[in-house]
Design a protein around this motif. Structure first.
Motif, PDB file in Angstrom:
ATOM      1  N   MET A  45       0.845  -1.205   0.000  1.00  0.00           N
ATOM      2  CA  MET A  45       0.000   0.000   0.000  1.00  0.00           C
ATOM      3  C   MET A  45       0.872   1.244   0.000  1.00  0.00           C
ATOM      4  SD  MET A  45      -1.549   0.100   3.848  1.00  0.00           S
ATOM      5  CE  MET A  45      -1.019   1.406   4.932  1.00  0.00           C
ATOM      6  N   GLU A  46       0.331   2.313  -0.594  1.00  0.00           N
ATOM      7  CA  GLU A  46       1.113   3.540  -0.719  1.00  0.00           C
ATOM      8  C   GLU A  46       0.758   4.585   0.324  1.00  0.00           C
ATOM      9  OE1 GLU A  46       1.007   4.840  -4.778  1.00  0.00           O
ATOM     10  OE2 GLU A  46       1.610   2.867  -5.502  1.00  0.00           O
ATOM     11  N   ASP A  47      -0.268   4.281   1.152  1.00  0.00           N
ATOM     12  CA  ASP A  47      -0.647   5.241   2.191  1.00  0.00           C
ATOM     13  C   ASP A  47       0.541   5.471   3.123  1.00  0.00           C
ATOM     14  OD1 ASP A  47      -3.489   5.318   1.482  1.00  0.00           O
ATOM     15  OD2 ASP A  47      -3.538   3.268   2.257  1.00  0.00           O
ATOM     16  N   ILE A  48       0.726   6.714   3.525  1.00  0.00           N
ATOM     17  CA  ILE A  48       1.805   7.041   4.454  1.00  0.00           C
ATOM     18  C   ILE A  48       1.280   6.904   5.875  1.00  0.00           C
ATOM     19  CG2 ILE A  48       3.381   8.846   5.245  1.00  0.00           C
ATOM     20  CD1 ILE A  48       4.050   7.784   2.464  1.00  0.00           C
ATOM     21  N   CYS A  49       1.965   6.098   6.671  1.00  0.00           N
ATOM     22  CA  CYS A  49       1.602   5.901   8.071  1.00  0.00           C
ATOM     23  C   CYS A  49       2.540   6.743   8.934  1.00  0.00           C
ATOM     24  CB  CYS A  49       1.762   4.435   8.461  1.00  0.00           C
ATOM     25  SG  CYS A  49       0.746   3.308   7.487  1.00  0.00           S
ATOM     26  N   LYS A  50       2.006   7.241  10.044  1.00  0.00           N
ATOM     27  CA  LYS A  50       2.839   7.992  10.983  1.00  0.00           C
ATOM     28  C   LYS A  50       3.173   7.076  12.153  1.00  0.00           C
ATOM     29  CE  LYS A  50       1.794  12.267  11.929  1.00  0.00           C
ATOM     30  NZ  LYS A  50       0.946  13.345  12.506  1.00  0.00           N
ATOM     31  N   LEU A  51       4.458   6.788  12.320  1.00  0.00           N
ATOM     32  CA  LEU A  51       4.911   5.943  13.425  1.00  0.00           C
ATOM     33  C   LEU A  51       5.425   6.842  14.540  1.00  0.00           C
ATOM     34  CD1 LEU A  51       4.708   3.846  11.170  1.00  0.00           C
ATOM     35  CD2 LEU A  51       6.840   2.864  11.966  1.00  0.00           C
ATOM     36  N   THR A  52       4.933   6.597  15.748  1.00  0.00           N
ATOM     37  CA  THR A  52       5.396   7.337  16.918  1.00  0.00           C
ATOM     38  C   THR A  52       6.239   6.382  17.749  1.00  0.00           C
ATOM     39  OG1 THR A  52       3.413   8.703  16.908  1.00  0.00           O
ATOM     40  CG2 THR A  52       4.707   8.667  18.944  1.00  0.00           C
ATOM     41  N   SER A  53       7.466   6.797  18.034  1.00  0.00           N
ATOM     42  CA  SER A  53       8.398   5.967  18.796  1.00  0.00           C
ATOM     43  C   SER A  53       8.775   6.637  20.100  1.00  0.00           C
ATOM     44  CB  SER A  53       9.687   5.734  17.999  1.00  0.00           C
ATOM     45  OG  SER A  53       9.410   5.189  16.743  1.00  0.00           O
ATOM     46  N   TYR A  54       9.049   5.804  21.089  1.00  0.00           N
ATOM     47  CA  TYR A  54       9.571   6.284  22.366  1.00  0.00           C
ATOM     48  C   TYR A  54      10.771   5.403  22.692  1.00  0.00           C
ATOM     49  CZ  TYR A  54       9.900   7.648  27.225  1.00  0.00           C
ATOM     50  OH  TYR A  54      10.357   8.122  28.427  1.00  0.00           O
ATOM     51  N   ASN A  55      11.938   6.028  22.832  1.00  0.00           N
ATOM     52  CA  ASN A  55      13.189   5.297  23.067  1.00  0.00           C
ATOM     53  C   ASN A  55      13.401   4.182  22.035  1.00  0.00           C
ATOM     54  OD1 ASN A  55      13.703   6.935  25.229  1.00  0.00           O
ATOM     55  ND2 ASN A  55      12.956   5.490  26.749  1.00  0.00           N
ATOM     56  N   ASP A  56      13.222   4.527  20.779  1.00  0.00           N
ATOM     57  CA  ASP A  56      13.431   3.628  19.636  1.00  0.00           C
ATOM     58  C   ASP A  56      12.460   2.448  19.561  1.00  0.00           C
ATOM     59  OD1 ASP A  56      15.499   5.160  18.556  1.00  0.00           O
ATOM     60  OD2 ASP A  56      16.992   4.167  19.815  1.00  0.00           O
ATOM     61  N   LYS A  57      11.366   2.487  20.326  1.00  0.00           N
ATOM     62  CA  LYS A  57      10.340   1.441  20.216  1.00  0.00           C
ATOM     63  C   LYS A  57       9.054   2.097  19.736  1.00  0.00           C
ATOM     64  CE  LYS A  57       7.840  -2.085  22.969  1.00  0.00           C
ATOM     65  NZ  LYS A  57       6.826  -2.220  21.998  1.00  0.00           N
ATOM     66  N   VAL A  58       8.496   1.578  18.646  1.00  0.00           N
ATOM     67  CA  VAL A  58       7.260   2.149  18.113  1.00  0.00           C
ATOM     68  C   VAL A  58       6.120   1.866  19.091  1.00  0.00           C
ATOM     69  CG1 VAL A  58       5.585   2.075  16.225  1.00  0.00           C
ATOM     70  CG2 VAL A  58       8.027   1.938  15.732  1.00  0.00           C
ATOM     71  N   ILE A  59       5.427   2.946  19.488  1.00  0.00           N
ATOM     72  CA  ILE A  59       4.320   2.783  20.436  1.00  0.00           C
ATOM     73  C   ILE A  59       2.961   3.004  19.788  1.00  0.00           C
ATOM     74  CG2 ILE A  59       5.671   3.260  22.507  1.00  0.00           C
ATOM     75  CD1 ILE A  59       4.590   6.170  22.365  1.00  0.00           C
ATOM     76  N   SER A  60       2.931   3.632  18.607  1.00  0.00           N
ATOM     77  CA  SER A  60       1.654   3.764  17.904  1.00  0.00           C
ATOM     78  C   SER A  60       1.887   3.969  16.412  1.00  0.00           C
ATOM     79  CB  SER A  60       0.805   4.908  18.477  1.00  0.00           C
ATOM     80  OG  SER A  60       1.263   6.150  17.996  1.00  0.00           O
ATOM     81  N   VAL A  61       0.872   3.549  15.651  1.00  0.00           N
ATOM     82  CA  VAL A  61       0.890   3.708  14.196  1.00  0.00           C
ATOM     83  C   VAL A  61      -0.413   4.389  13.808  1.00  0.00           C
ATOM     84  CG1 VAL A  61       0.938   2.519  11.976  1.00  0.00           C
ATOM     85  CG2 VAL A  61       2.270   1.620  13.889  1.00  0.00           C
TER      86      VAL A  61
END
Length: 124
Positions: A45-61
Protein backbone atom coordinates in the motif's frame (compact mmCIF):
# COMPACT_ATOMS: atom_id res chain seq x y z
CA UNK A 1 12.44 10.92 23.56
CA UNK A 2 9.21 10.86 21.57
CA UNK A 3 9.76 10.78 17.81
CA UNK A 4 7.41 10.72 14.83
CA UNK A 5 8.25 9.49 11.37
CA UNK A 6 6.33 8.95 8.15
CA UNK A 7 6.69 5.41 6.81
CA UNK A 8 5.07 3.02 4.37
CA UNK A 9 3.88 -0.46 5.25
CA UNK A 10 5.87 -3.24 3.59
CA UNK A 11 4.73 -6.65 4.82
CA UNK A 12 3.78 -8.85 7.75
CA UNK A 13 6.46 -11.19 9.14
CA UNK A 14 4.70 -13.02 11.97
CA UNK A 15 4.61 -11.62 14.66
CA UNK A 16 5.92 -8.28 13.34
CA UNK A 17 4.60 -5.67 10.93
CA UNK A 18 7.43 -4.25 8.83
CA UNK A 19 7.45 -0.61 7.73
CA UNK A 20 10.00 1.31 5.68
CA UNK A 21 11.13 4.89 6.20
CA UNK A 22 12.15 7.38 3.51
CA UNK A 23 15.72 6.04 3.55
CA UNK A 24 14.54 2.43 3.06
CA UNK A 25 15.33 1.41 6.64
CA UNK A 26 13.05 -1.34 7.89
CA UNK A 27 11.15 -0.70 11.11
CA UNK A 28 9.53 -3.66 12.84
CA UNK A 29 6.38 -3.05 14.85
CA UNK A 30 4.74 -5.46 17.28
CA UNK A 31 1.04 -6.20 16.84
CA UNK A 32 0.14 -4.73 20.25
CA UNK A 33 1.24 -1.29 19.00
CA UNK A 34 -1.00 -1.50 15.94
CA UNK A 35 -4.56 -1.18 17.35
CA UNK A 36 -7.16 -0.98 14.57
CA UNK A 37 -4.58 0.06 11.98
CA UNK A 38 -4.02 -3.55 10.93
CA UNK A 39 -7.59 -3.68 9.62
CA UNK A 40 -6.47 -1.50 6.73
CA UNK A 41 -2.94 -2.72 6.05
CA UNK A 42 -2.37 -4.34 2.67
CA UNK A 43 0.97 -5.39 1.20
CA UNK A 44 2.45 -2.72 -1.04
CA UNK A 45 0.00 0.00 0.00
CA UNK A 46 1.11 3.54 -0.72
CA UNK A 47 -0.65 5.24 2.19
CA UNK A 48 1.80 7.04 4.45
CA UNK A 49 1.60 5.90 8.07
CA UNK A 50 2.84 7.99 10.98
CA UNK A 51 4.91 5.94 13.42
CA UNK A 52 5.40 7.34 16.92
CA UNK A 53 8.40 5.97 18.80
CA UNK A 54 9.57 6.28 22.37
CA UNK A 55 13.19 5.30 23.07
CA UNK A 56 13.43 3.63 19.64
CA UNK A 57 10.34 1.44 20.22
CA UNK A 58 7.26 2.15 18.11
CA UNK A 59 4.32 2.78 20.44
CA UNK A 60 1.65 3.76 17.90
CA UNK A 61 0.89 3.71 14.20
CA UNK A 62 -1.49 6.19 12.59
CA UNK A 63 -3.05 5.91 9.15
CA UNK A 64 -4.24 8.80 7.01
CA UNK A 65 -7.78 9.90 7.97
CA UNK A 66 -9.14 8.57 4.67
CA UNK A 67 -7.91 5.43 2.92
CA UNK A 68 -9.16 3.95 -0.34
CA UNK A 69 -9.73 0.20 -0.35
CA UNK A 70 -11.24 -2.35 -2.73
CA UNK A 71 -14.32 -4.37 -1.81
CA UNK A 72 -13.51 -8.09 -1.92
CA UNK A 73 -16.96 -9.39 -1.06
CA UNK A 74 -20.44 -8.09 -0.28
CA UNK A 75 -24.02 -9.17 -0.86
CA UNK A 76 -25.59 -8.12 -4.19
CA UNK A 77 -27.23 -4.69 -4.24
CA UNK A 78 -30.89 -4.32 -3.40
CA UNK A 79 -32.66 -3.05 -6.51
CA UNK A 80 -34.03 0.43 -6.34
CA UNK A 81 -32.12 1.76 -3.35
CA UNK A 82 -29.85 4.58 -4.49
CA UNK A 83 -30.26 6.77 -1.39
CA UNK A 84 -27.16 5.40 0.31
CA UNK A 85 -29.12 5.18 3.58
CA UNK A 86 -29.46 1.38 3.59
CA UNK A 87 -26.22 -0.27 4.72
CA UNK A 88 -24.78 -3.77 4.33
CA UNK A 89 -21.59 -5.58 5.37
CA UNK A 90 -18.62 -5.67 2.98
CA UNK A 91 -15.15 -7.23 3.29
CA UNK A 92 -12.06 -5.23 2.34
CA UNK A 93 -9.67 -6.90 -0.08
CA UNK A 94 -6.38 -8.01 1.43
CA UNK A 95 -7.44 -7.66 5.06
CA UNK A 96 -10.66 -9.67 5.60
CA UNK A 97 -11.87 -6.69 7.68
CA UNK A 98 -15.61 -6.01 7.37
CA UNK A 99 -17.33 -2.63 7.50
CA UNK A 100 -20.80 -1.28 6.78
CA UNK A 101 -21.14 0.21 3.29
CA UNK A 102 -24.02 1.69 1.29
CA UNK A 103 -26.29 -0.90 -0.34
CA UNK A 104 -25.22 0.17 -3.87
CA UNK A 105 -21.54 -0.75 -3.29
CA UNK A 106 -20.48 -3.85 -5.25
CA UNK A 107 -17.56 -6.29 -5.33
CA UNK A 108 -14.53 -4.64 -6.95
CA UNK A 109 -15.61 -1.09 -6.07
CA UNK A 110 -13.02 1.20 -4.55
CA UNK A 111 -14.34 3.01 -1.48
CA UNK A 112 -13.15 5.69 0.92
CA UNK A 113 -13.07 4.76 4.61
CA UNK A 114 -12.56 7.10 7.56
CA UNK A 115 -9.93 5.29 9.64
CA UNK A 116 -10.84 7.22 12.82
CA UNK A 117 -14.45 5.97 12.84
CA UNK A 118 -14.20 2.92 10.52
CA UNK A 119 -17.03 4.46 8.50
CA UNK A 120 -17.69 4.15 4.78
CA UNK A 121 -17.54 7.63 3.23
CA UNK A 122 -18.21 7.18 -0.49
CA UNK A 123 -17.21 5.31 -3.60
CA UNK A 124 -13.78 6.45 -4.75
Amino acid sequence: ALEQENCTYSYYADPLYVFMDSEYNQIEVEADSMSEVMNYLIDGMEDICKLTSYNDKVISVELPTIVVREIEYTEPAVRGDTSGKIMKLARLKGTSYEIQVAAFVEIGDMIEVDTRTNEFKKRA
